[in-house]
Design an enzyme around this catalytic site. Structure first.
Site, PDB file in Angstrom:
ATOM      1  N   CYS A  43       0.830  -1.213   0.000  1.00 11.90           N
ATOM      2  CA  CYS A  43       0.000   0.000   0.000  1.00 11.90           C
ATOM      3  C   CYS A  43       0.860   1.257   0.000  1.00 11.90           C
ATOM      4  O   CYS A  43       0.647   2.175  -0.788  1.00 11.90           O
ATOM      5  CB  CYS A  43      -0.941  -0.004   1.199  1.00 11.90           C
ATOM      6  SG  CYS A  43      -1.874   1.518   1.345  1.00 11.90           S
ATOM      7  N   TYR A 179      -9.178  -3.283 -11.303  1.00 12.75           N
ATOM      8  CA  TYR A 179      -8.871  -2.035 -10.594  1.00 12.75           C
ATOM      9  C   TYR A 179      -7.581  -1.392 -11.115  1.00 12.75           C
ATOM     10  O   TYR A 179      -7.533  -0.220 -11.447  1.00 12.75           O
ATOM     11  CB  TYR A 179      -8.538  -2.338  -9.127  1.00 12.75           C
ATOM     12  CG  TYR A 179      -9.618  -2.501  -8.127  1.00 12.75           C
ATOM     13  CD1 TYR A 179     -10.002  -1.443  -7.314  1.00 12.75           C
ATOM     14  CD2 TYR A 179     -10.208  -3.731  -7.913  1.00 12.75           C
ATOM     15  CE1 TYR A 179     -10.933  -1.610  -6.318  1.00 12.75           C
ATOM     16  CE2 TYR A 179     -11.151  -3.911  -6.911  1.00 12.75           C
ATOM     17  CZ  TYR A 179     -11.513  -2.842  -6.114  1.00 12.75           C
ATOM     18  OH  TYR A 179     -12.428  -3.004  -5.135  1.00 12.75           O
ATOM     19  N   GLU A 183      -7.150   2.076 -13.351  1.00 13.83           N
ATOM     20  CA  GLU A 183      -6.541   3.223 -12.665  1.00 13.83           C
ATOM     21  C   GLU A 183      -5.290   3.691 -13.402  1.00 13.83           C
ATOM     22  O   GLU A 183      -5.091   4.893 -13.617  1.00 13.83           O
ATOM     23  CB  GLU A 183      -6.207   2.854 -11.211  1.00 13.83           C
ATOM     24  CG  GLU A 183      -7.469   2.724 -10.360  1.00 13.83           C
ATOM     25  CD  GLU A 183      -7.202   2.409  -8.886  1.00 13.83           C
ATOM     26  OE1 GLU A 183      -8.115   2.611  -8.078  1.00 13.83           O
ATOM     27  OE2 GLU A 183      -6.088   1.966  -8.542  1.00 13.83           O
ATOM     28  N   HIS A 438     -27.956  21.371  -0.805  1.00 12.36           N
ATOM     29  CA  HIS A 438     -27.935  21.968  -2.127  1.00 12.36           C
ATOM     30  C   HIS A 438     -26.910  23.092  -2.214  1.00 12.36           C
ATOM     31  O   HIS A 438     -26.790  23.856  -1.266  1.00 12.36           O
ATOM     32  CB  HIS A 438     -29.338  22.510  -2.433  1.00 12.36           C
ATOM     33  CG  HIS A 438     -29.486  23.026  -3.814  1.00 12.36           C
ATOM     34  ND1 HIS A 438     -29.482  22.199  -4.923  1.00 12.36           N
ATOM     35  CD2 HIS A 438     -29.627  24.298  -4.270  1.00 12.36           C
ATOM     36  CE1 HIS A 438     -29.627  22.954  -6.004  1.00 12.36           C
ATOM     37  NE2 HIS A 438     -29.717  24.218  -5.638  1.00 12.36           N
ATOM     38  N   GLU A 443     -26.780  15.315  -3.222  1.00 15.93           N
ATOM     39  CA  GLU A 443     -28.217  15.512  -3.023  1.00 15.93           C
ATOM     40  C   GLU A 443     -29.032  14.693  -4.027  1.00 15.93           C
ATOM     41  O   GLU A 443     -30.178  14.334  -3.769  1.00 15.93           O
ATOM     42  CB  GLU A 443     -28.586  16.993  -3.138  1.00 15.93           C
ATOM     43  CG  GLU A 443     -28.462  17.561  -4.535  1.00 15.93           C
ATOM     44  CD  GLU A 443     -28.882  19.030  -4.618  1.00 15.93           C
ATOM     45  OE1 GLU A 443     -29.943  19.372  -4.074  1.00 15.93           O
ATOM     46  OE2 GLU A 443     -28.146  19.819  -5.238  1.00 15.93           O
TER      47      GLU A 443
HETATM   48  P1  NDP Z   1      -8.309  -7.642 -10.590  1.00 17.14           P
HETATM   49  O1  NDP Z   1      -8.622  -8.985 -10.078  1.00 17.14           O
HETATM   50  O2  NDP Z   1      -9.143  -6.474 -10.193  1.00 17.14           O
HETATM   51  O3  NDP Z   1      -8.318  -7.678 -12.182  1.00 17.14           O
HETATM   52  C1  NDP Z   1      -7.520  -8.565 -12.906  1.00 17.14           C
HETATM   53  C2  NDP Z   1      -7.770  -8.326 -14.370  1.00 17.14           C
HETATM   54  O4  NDP Z   1      -6.826  -9.085 -15.109  1.00 17.14           O
HETATM   55  C3  NDP Z   1      -9.148  -8.785 -14.824  1.00 17.14           C
HETATM   56  O5  NDP Z   1      -9.604  -7.908 -15.819  1.00 17.14           O
HETATM   57  C4  NDP Z   1      -8.852 -10.179 -15.395  1.00 17.14           C
HETATM   58  O6  NDP Z   1      -9.747 -10.570 -16.398  1.00 17.14           O
HETATM   59  C5  NDP Z   1      -7.501  -9.926 -16.028  1.00 17.14           C
HETATM   60  N1  NDP Z   1      -6.746 -11.129 -16.241  1.00 17.14           N
HETATM   61  C6  NDP Z   1      -6.456 -12.099 -15.337  1.00 17.14           C
HETATM   62  N2  NDP Z   1      -5.706 -13.056 -15.913  1.00 17.14           N
HETATM   63  C7  NDP Z   1      -5.498 -12.681 -17.191  1.00 17.14           C
HETATM   64  C8  NDP Z   1      -4.823 -13.246 -18.284  1.00 17.14           C
HETATM   65  N3  NDP Z   1      -4.176 -14.401 -18.166  1.00 17.14           N
HETATM   66  N4  NDP Z   1      -4.829 -12.579 -19.452  1.00 17.14           N
HETATM   67  C9  NDP Z   1      -5.480 -11.411 -19.580  1.00 17.14           C
HETATM   68  N5  NDP Z   1      -6.155 -10.820 -18.581  1.00 17.14           N
HETATM   69  C10 NDP Z   1      -6.166 -11.456 -17.398  1.00 17.14           C
HETATM   70  O7  NDP Z   1      -6.775  -7.438 -10.260  1.00 17.14           O
HETATM   71  P2  NDP Z   1      -5.859  -6.169 -10.194  1.00 17.14           P
HETATM   72  O8  NDP Z   1      -4.507  -6.684 -10.507  1.00 17.14           O
HETATM   73  O9  NDP Z   1      -6.385  -5.049 -11.013  1.00 17.14           O
HETATM   74  O10 NDP Z   1      -5.958  -5.766  -8.666  1.00 17.14           O
HETATM   75  C11 NDP Z   1      -5.635  -6.717  -7.663  1.00 17.14           C
HETATM   76  C12 NDP Z   1      -6.372  -6.396  -6.387  1.00 17.14           C
HETATM   77  O11 NDP Z   1      -5.802  -5.248  -5.799  1.00 17.14           O
HETATM   78  C13 NDP Z   1      -7.834  -6.097  -6.590  1.00 17.14           C
HETATM   79  O12 NDP Z   1      -8.616  -7.249  -6.451  1.00 17.14           O
HETATM   80  C14 NDP Z   1      -8.121  -5.094  -5.519  1.00 17.14           C
HETATM   81  O13 NDP Z   1      -8.704  -5.758  -4.432  1.00 17.14           O
HETATM   82  C15 NDP Z   1      -6.791  -4.500  -5.149  1.00 17.14           C
HETATM   83  N6  NDP Z   1      -6.736  -3.110  -5.583  1.00 17.14           N
HETATM   84  C16 NDP Z   1      -7.562  -2.199  -5.013  1.00 17.14           C
HETATM   85  C17 NDP Z   1      -7.559  -0.890  -5.434  1.00 17.14           C
HETATM   86  C18 NDP Z   1      -8.481   0.104  -4.828  1.00 17.14           C
HETATM   87  O14 NDP Z   1      -9.025  -0.170  -3.772  1.00 17.14           O
HETATM   88  N7  NDP Z   1      -8.714   1.253  -5.466  1.00 17.14           N
HETATM   89  C19 NDP Z   1      -6.668  -0.437  -6.497  1.00 17.14           C
HETATM   90  C20 NDP Z   1      -5.867  -1.477  -7.046  1.00 17.14           C
HETATM   91  C21 NDP Z   1      -5.909  -2.753  -6.598  1.00 17.14           C
HETATM   92  P3  NDP Z   1     -11.033 -11.463 -16.064  1.00 17.14           P
HETATM   93  O15 NDP Z   1     -12.024 -10.527 -15.436  1.00 17.14           O
HETATM   94  O16 NDP Z   1     -11.431 -11.967 -17.403  1.00 17.14           O
HETATM   95  O17 NDP Z   1     -10.583 -12.541 -15.133  1.00 17.14           O
END
Ligand code: NDP
Length: 450
Positions: A43, A179, A183, A438, A443
């Site tokens: 973090c 996520y 971002e 407001h 709101e």
């Molecule tokens: P996520 O689980 O959110 O997303 C992973 C993404 O990668 C999905 O779109 C997934 O697709 C894709 N993916 C997985 N495997 C492959 C592959 N082999 N080829 C292509 N695409 C793939 O993970 P993140 O890495 O973005 O974030 C990890 C964690 O970190 C999150 O779960 C979150 O909890 C935390 N986090 C929180 C934040 C916040 O609170 N603002 C900010 C950043 C991270 P598919 O959906 O098809 O599986």
């Protein structure tokens, strides 16, 4: 007299581990904590904190554009990337110091080493002859970015490296739709890069409400982020002026950086878990019960290493609860994951709490869905095309609010307090009975109609 050196050894000095160590020491336990990289963990060093600073940096051109609508002759030009990164690093060094000093201030012994379990009560520190024995061990080693096993994968970076690039890449390919992917796509685009994003599924943010993902995709496209849905990254080659990426449909793109954001994996390698017999799932995450207990009675685990709800405040809450239960003798309720608010710091940002419409429909057949989309007055006046999206889900028979999904400026701040209402069991009538403030964006939530 305890036969152990410590009452608790915590492995991992991230948000969760630090909280558990500090609170356990405050309850009077003799505590050691071992961290192999940096106190503060993902973090502070490679996640929420630097991400939020870069998000803020990326929003100034939008603010300047809006300021012109208000009569200011405002321009934002010539980002000094190196100065931004250096300033961010100074702030993070400061935070790391604070983390370690706070631990030492309550009597926690801090170690900088890689820790490995030797048995259920013994931890070996690598590069050191020392072994620490403890009545209990808490594993809080977090996670790391997953990568893809494709030709040219060595040319790609992950979020870990994205915070330390020498220069802002002119053309970036972001891989993933979660996520981190959305971002970073927003950060790079806001800072001035050309951004393409390859998503293997049919939509962004697969775990979020479908409508909010659609509205986000519309905003990202409007900002010039080129979304390639339903495609995977097939290979990366070195080109004459950078990298050449090929997707599963045969499309080729010339870019300067490829950022993989394809999920995260639990940090369980080389911890000696197999040797001690700690159970792990097929993704390598430690299996725990609702209280963080592994199959070995003296070993608990919290946070991302358990791969449940991978959010910093959840790890902190789990660390606090562990220390309060085990060393404070307190009866701490199990955390309800369904009312944990979360935000995605895109621009505009997303804030959600509770069930998605898809999940709510499966459990509550008589569902009321209230939505609105509008342009916020102050943004529209500045010429911004951004919209605000609101969705509230209500169980009609009980009038209970089941979920709130927001997209717009400042909604992360709003959703924190909407979560309080949901935890208090708020009904839609409670929202409706609240007099509007407001003129605000918020709101529109309490005045929402069917
Ligand atoms: P996520 O689980 O959110 O997303 C992973 C993404 O990668 C999905 O779109 C997934 O697709 C894709 N993916 C997985 N495997 C492959 C592959 N082999 N080829 C292509 N695409 C793939 O993970 P993140 O890495 O973005 O974030 C990890 C964690 O970190 C999150 O779960 C979150 O909890 C935390 N986090 C929180 C934040 C916040 O609170 N603002 C900010 C950043 C991270 P598919 O959906 O098809 O599986």
């Amino acid at each position: 007299m305890s036969p152990f050196d410590f009452d608790l050894v915590v492995i991992g000095g991230g948000s969760g581990g630090v909280r558990a160590a500090r609170v356990a020491a405050q309850h009077g336990a003799r505590v050691a904590i071992v961290e192999s990289a940096n106190y503060g963990g993902t973090c502070v060093h490679r996640g929420c904190v630097p991400k939020k600073l870069l998000v803020q940096a990326s929003r100034f051109p939008r603010s300047a554009a809006s300021a012109r609508g208000y009569g200011w002759a405002a321009e934002v030009a010539d980002l000094d990337w190196r100065r931004l990164i250096a300033h961010k690093d100074t702030e993070i060094d400061r935070l790391e110091d604070v983390y370690e000093r706070n631990l030492q201030g309550v009597g926690v012994q801090t170690f900088h080493a890689h820790a490995r379990l030797v048995d259920a009560h013994t931890v070996q520190l690598d590069g050191d002859e020392r072994r620490l024995t403890a009545a209990r061990v808490l594993i809080a080693t977090g996670g790391r970015p997953a990568t893809l096993d494709i030709p040219g994968k060595e040319f790609a970076i992950t979020s870990d490296e994205a915070f330390h690039l020498d220069a802002l890449p002119r053309r970036v390919l972001v891989v993933g739709g979660g996520y981190i992917a959305v971002e970073f796509a927003g950060i790079f685009r806001g800072l001035g890069s050309e951004v393409d994003q390859v998503v293997r599924g049919p939509r962004l943010l697969g775990d979020f409400d479908e409508d909010i993902a659609t509205v986000l995709a519309r905003h990202m496209t409007q900002q010039g982020i080129r979304l390639h849905l339903g495609q995977e990254l097939a290979r990366i080659d070195k080109g004459a002026t950078g990298l050449v990426v090929t997707t599963s449909t045969g499309s080729r793109l010339d870019v300067d950086a490829v950022l993989l954001a394809v999920g995260r994996r639990a940090n369980t390698d080389e911890l000696g878990l197999q040797a001690v017999g700690v159970a792990m799932d097929d993704r390598g995450a430690i299996v725990v019960d609702a209280l963080g207990q592994t199959n070995i009675p003296s070993i608990h685990a919290i946070g991302d290493v358990t791969d449940r709800l991978n959010l910093t405040p959840v790890a902190i809450r789990e660390g606090q609860a562990y220390a309060d239960r085990v060393f404070g003798g307190l009866d701490v309720p199990v955390l309800d994951h369904e009312t944990v608010p979360t935000a995605v710091f895109t621009s505009p940002e997303i804030g959600v709490v509770g069930l998605t419409e898809q999940a709510a429909r499966a459990r509550y057949p008589d569902l009321r869905v209230l939505t609105t989309t509008f342009r916020a007055m102050t943004l529209a006046f500045g010429g911004s095309p951004d919209q605000v999206f609101v969705k509230v889900l209500v169980d009609r028979p009980t009038d209970r609010v089941l979920g709130v999904h927001l997209l717009g400026e400042g909604v992360a701040e709003m959703i924190q307090f909407i979560a309080v209402a949901l935890i208090a069991g708020a009904t839609w009538q409670h929202f409706r009975a609240t007099v509007a403030l407001h003129p605000t964006i918020a709101e529109e939530i309490v005045t929402l109609k069917d």
